[in-house]
Design a protein around this motif. Structure first.
Motif: not given
Ligand code: HEC
Length: 138
Positions: A123-129
């Motif tokens: 989730a966090r990685d997808a938000r940052d991407i």
């Protein structure tokens, strides 16, 4: 004082002037980039710089072209230039941070059988991407 030194000081002055103008242009450019980044972070709640690194880490560029990103020259999926101002993403979703994150996390759930694999993006990685992709308006 020899005449040459006036000529020389004019040249030095000219060069200084050029340097000041170049610095001004560079500062404007950097300031614009910072504004875009702050704006993308505000709409998505993510970190665009971290997203940039993750984009490379997950190998998104092996399938997607994206200007100014190292190794992002893939031609399997569509190029992602201008993705921030696209109305629809992945052919069917309204372009919102939530939908982009959803697509990045689980493309197979959105479009079963799509050529974009599920890359187990958290989730966090997808938000940052997503934050990073929202800096790409052109
Ligand atoms: C194996 C190739 C492949 C990889 C790796 C891949 N994608 Fe994709 N991606 C695709 C394909 C193919 C599509 C078009 C799918 C469709 O519309 O059904 C797509 C579509 C997209 C879209 C929608 C583009 C548009 O124009 O609407 C986004 C955004 C996207 N991918 C982001 C990513 C991100 C971020 C990563 C890395 C985490 C990634 N992709 C990794 C193949 C890939």
């Amino acid at each position: 004082m020899p005449r040459l030194s006036i000529k020389r000081s004019l040249i030095v002055f000219g060069l200084l002037l050029l340097a000041v103008i170049a610095a001004g242009i560079a500062y404007d450019w950097i300031d614009d980039r910072r504004d875009i980044s702050v704006h993308a972070a505000a709409i998505t709640g993510g970190n665009p710089d971290r997203g940039h690194a993750l984009f490379i880490e997950y190998g998104c560029g092996s399938c997607h072209g994206l200007k100014h990103v190292r190794k992002a020259t893939g031609t399997v999926g569509p190029p992602l230039d201008g993705i921030a101002i696209r109305a629809i993403v992945a052919g069917k979703l309204n372009n919102s941070p939530e939908n982009l994150e959803r697509w990045i996390r689980d493309p197979q759930a959105v479009t079963p059988g799509t050529a974009m694999p599920d890359l187990n993006v958290g989730a966090r990685d997808a938000r940052d991407i997503t934050a990073f992709l929202y800096t790409r308006a052109e």
